[in-house]
Design a protein around this motif. Structure first.
Motif, PDB file in Angstrom:
ATOM      1  N   GLU A  51       0.901  -1.348   0.158  1.00 34.99           N
ATOM      2  CA  GLU A  51       0.081   0.026  -0.065  1.00 34.99           C
ATOM      3  C   GLU A  51       1.092   1.261  -0.016  1.00 34.99           C
ATOM      4  O   GLU A  51       0.710   2.315  -0.679  1.00 34.99           O
ATOM      5  CB  GLU A  51      -0.731   0.058   1.291  1.00 34.99           C
ATOM      6  CG  GLU A  51      -2.010  -1.015   1.020  1.00 34.99           C
ATOM      7  CD  GLU A  51      -2.876  -1.052   2.493  1.00 34.99           C
ATOM      8  OE1 GLU A  51      -4.222  -0.640   2.359  1.00 34.99           O
ATOM      9  OE2 GLU A  51      -2.288  -1.345   3.493  1.00 34.99           O
ATOM     10  N   ILE A  52       2.021   0.949   0.723  1.00 33.84           N
ATOM     11  CA  ILE A  52       2.671   2.443   0.855  1.00 33.84           C
ATOM     12  C   ILE A  52       3.410   2.549  -0.432  1.00 33.84           C
ATOM     13  O   ILE A  52       3.669   3.707  -1.134  1.00 33.84           O
ATOM     14  CB  ILE A  52       3.977   2.212   1.908  1.00 33.84           C
ATOM     15  CG1 ILE A  52       3.303   2.022   3.051  1.00 33.84           C
ATOM     16  CG2 ILE A  52       4.991   3.356   1.828  1.00 33.84           C
ATOM     17  CD1 ILE A  52       4.362   1.962   4.539  1.00 33.84           C
ATOM     18  N   SER A  53       3.870   1.586  -1.212  1.00 31.81           N
ATOM     19  CA  SER A  53       4.519   1.587  -2.559  1.00 31.81           C
ATOM     20  C   SER A  53       3.770   2.034  -3.918  1.00 31.81           C
ATOM     21  O   SER A  53       4.174   2.669  -4.629  1.00 31.81           O
ATOM     22  CB  SER A  53       5.373   0.205  -2.817  1.00 31.81           C
ATOM     23  OG  SER A  53       4.432  -0.653  -3.098  1.00 31.81           O
ATOM     24  N   SER A  54       2.568   1.658  -3.480  1.00 31.86           N
ATOM     25  CA  SER A  54       1.491   1.981  -4.682  1.00 31.86           C
ATOM     26  C   SER A  54       0.572   3.331  -4.428  1.00 31.86           C
ATOM     27  O   SER A  54      -0.314   3.423  -4.878  1.00 31.86           O
ATOM     28  CB  SER A  54       0.468   0.822  -4.803  1.00 31.86           C
ATOM     29  OG  SER A  54      -0.413   0.642  -3.682  1.00 31.86           O
ATOM     30  N   ARG A 243       6.941   5.968   7.778  1.00 30.31           N
ATOM     31  CA  ARG A 243       6.468   4.455   7.772  1.00 30.31           C
ATOM     32  C   ARG A 243       6.436   3.975   9.245  1.00 30.31           C
ATOM     33  O   ARG A 243       6.894   4.532  10.280  1.00 30.31           O
ATOM     34  CB  ARG A 243       7.608   3.879   6.865  1.00 30.31           C
ATOM     35  CG  ARG A 243       7.503   4.171   5.572  1.00 30.31           C
ATOM     36  CD  ARG A 243       8.667   3.297   4.691  1.00 30.31           C
ATOM     37  NE  ARG A 243       8.523   3.786   3.389  1.00 30.31           N
ATOM     38  CZ  ARG A 243       8.679   2.964   2.276  1.00 30.31           C
ATOM     39  NH1 ARG A 243       8.618   1.580   2.263  1.00 30.31           N
ATOM     40  NH2 ARG A 243       8.729   3.444   0.995  1.00 30.31           N
ATOM     41  N   PRO A 244       5.988   2.758   9.149  1.00 30.82           N
ATOM     42  CA  PRO A 244       6.103   2.202  10.648  1.00 30.82           C
ATOM     43  C   PRO A 244       7.392   2.046  11.253  1.00 30.82           C
ATOM     44  O   PRO A 244       8.259   1.841  10.616  1.00 30.82           O
ATOM     45  CB  PRO A 244       5.590   0.838  10.362  1.00 30.82           C
ATOM     46  CG  PRO A 244       4.634   0.851   9.359  1.00 30.82           C
ATOM     47  CD  PRO A 244       5.293   1.820   8.419  1.00 30.82           C
ATOM     48  N   VAL A 258       7.620   6.908  11.817  1.00 27.34           N
ATOM     49  CA  VAL A 258       8.898   7.648  11.607  1.00 27.34           C
ATOM     50  C   VAL A 258       9.142   8.106  10.228  1.00 27.34           C
ATOM     51  O   VAL A 258       8.952   7.063   9.500  1.00 27.34           O
ATOM     52  CB  VAL A 258       9.954   7.080  12.585  1.00 27.34           C
ATOM     53  CG1 VAL A 258       9.449   7.087  14.129  1.00 27.34           C
ATOM     54  CG2 VAL A 258      10.339   5.799  12.252  1.00 27.34           C
ATOM     55  N   SER A 259       9.790   9.053  10.202  1.00 28.14           N
ATOM     56  CA  SER A 259      10.585   9.456   9.003  1.00 28.14           C
ATOM     57  C   SER A 259      11.952   8.286   8.820  1.00 28.14           C
ATOM     58  O   SER A 259      12.590   8.303   9.729  1.00 28.14           O
ATOM     59  CB  SER A 259      11.245  10.879   8.761  1.00 28.14           C
ATOM     60  OG  SER A 259      11.953  11.077   7.910  1.00 28.14           O
ATOM     61  N   LYS A 263      13.760  13.328   5.166  1.00 29.68           N
ATOM     62  CA  LYS A 263      13.318  13.918   3.934  1.00 29.68           C
ATOM     63  C   LYS A 263      11.676  13.668   3.825  1.00 29.68           C
ATOM     64  O   LYS A 263      11.163  12.878   3.009  1.00 29.68           O
ATOM     65  CB  LYS A 263      14.039  13.515   2.695  1.00 29.68           C
ATOM     66  CG  LYS A 263      15.470  14.112   2.649  1.00 29.68           C
ATOM     67  CD  LYS A 263      16.169  13.572   1.617  1.00 29.68           C
ATOM     68  CE  LYS A 263      17.490  14.029   1.498  1.00 29.68           C
ATOM     69  NZ  LYS A 263      18.480  13.637   0.507  1.00 29.68           N
ATOM     70  N   ASP A 264      11.001  14.117   4.630  1.00 30.70           N
ATOM     71  CA  ASP A 264       9.447  13.948   4.823  1.00 30.70           C
ATOM     72  C   ASP A 264       8.658  15.258   4.660  1.00 30.70           C
ATOM     73  O   ASP A 264       7.436  15.245   5.233  1.00 30.70           O
ATOM     74  CB  ASP A 264       9.178  13.168   6.232  1.00 30.70           C
ATOM     75  CG  ASP A 264       9.266  13.832   7.298  1.00 30.70           C
ATOM     76  OD1 ASP A 264      10.420  15.020   7.119  1.00 30.70           O
ATOM     77  OD2 ASP A 264       9.194  13.818   8.350  1.00 30.70           O
TER      78      ASP A 264
END
Length: 310
Positions: A51-54, A243-244, A258-259, A263-264
């Motif tokens: 889900e994160i990558s898409s 991300r987790p 957390v980042s 670079k967030d």
């Protein structure tokens, strides 16, 4: 038979709250139903690496927002020592947020002499005139037939980086609201007692809200977060950077994400955007919106009317 002795907790009221939570993607409504009506902590569903990558595939719009369906335009900005990350959002009448553009700017504002000197050098190098955060705040967006929408407000972080510059900028622009993350948990945000137009906010709450609208929220017909098609891979990476926390026992909880690289910046702009939306809902009169028909606006002012009538 079970029955509530309090009118406010009647079964019809509970059923109405459940229906409201079921038909909306508004995180605050769903949290209120679980916490206040069910007496249970709100539990977000787990989010997968896929889900994160898409993220780009799910969130880039196929149909651009129309000026006829926009309640307002506003901005969010994240300051660094040597640049400012910004994003421009349109708030739709379906409660969706549309990121219209984002990027980096070297300057928050410039006096005319400095601007002229910089632009002379840029002309020599074949570059267009310099753009500042102030220029973006004063611009028109979603221009149609020569008419556009100017940002109602800009929310910008005040803690740490360039705090003096941010305060000076806010002093000259009444629609600039500063925010500072804290560890408070008694409220999602509150106005500072000592500094005008400074919001003190529960940073983890708004991090969790941003995660919700980026991942679990799948109802695209309302309250969705849309990204513009030309958003760069670098900016998508900044959004996905949070991300987790794999090193923490409770790291899967969105509050504890957390980042990974630091670079967030565009994730932070999205986080600030949902803080700004809630602040405006609680603070602005209905007349400040272009139409005032977004569901969250109607809910807010219906509740206010009921309190006034009581």
């Amino acid at each position: 038979a079970l029955a509530s002795m309090l009118p406010a907790l009647s079964w019809s009221e509970i059923a109405a709250a459940q229906l409201e939570a079921g038909k909306t993607a508004d995180l605050s409504v769903q949290q209120n139903f679980d916490n206040s009506w069910r007496g249970l902590p709100y539990r977000p569903r787990p989010i997968t690496k896929d889900e994160i990558s898409s993220l780009r595939d799910r969130h880039v719009w196929k149909v651009a927002p129309s000026i006829e369906n926009i309640e307002m335009v506003f901005m969010a900005a994240d300051t660094m020592d040597d640049f400012v990350s910004y994003a421009v959002f349109a708030w739709g009448t379906d409660d969706s947020l549309y990121m219209l553009e984002c990027g980096e700017l070297q300057h928050i504002e410039l006096d005319q002499d400095k601007r002229d000197a910089i632009d002379r050098k840029r002309r020599e190098d074949g570059l267009p005139p310099i753009q500042t955060l102030e220029d973006k705040l004063l611009a028109d967006y979603l221009v149609s037939d020569g008419v556009g929408v100017k940002p109602t407000m800009l929310i910008i972080d005040q803690g740490g980086h360039r705090a003096g510059d941010v305060k000076h900028f806010a002093k000259g622009h009444r629609n600039v609201i500063m925010q500072k993350g804290t560890s408070m948990t008694s409220a999602a945000w509150r106005l500072s007692d000592s500094q005008e137009r400074l919001l003190l906010c529960d940073e983890k709450h708004w991090r969790s809200a941003a995660v919700y609208y980026l991942y679990p929220q799948r109802k695209r017909d309302a309250d969705y977060l849309w990204l513009y098609p030309d958003i760069s891979d670098e900016h998508i990476a900044e959004i996905r950077d949070v991300r987790p926390d794999e090193g923490s026992k409770w790291g899967n909880e969105p509050r504890n994400w957390v980042s990974k690289t630091g670079k967030d910046h565009q994730f932070d702009c999205i986080k600030y955007a949902y803080l700004a939306k809630d602040f405006m809902l609680q603070s602005l009169s209905k007349s400040r919106y272009r139409f005032g028909r977004a569901p969250s606006i109607l809910r807010r002012h219906e509740r206010q009317q009921k309190r006034e009538d009581a």
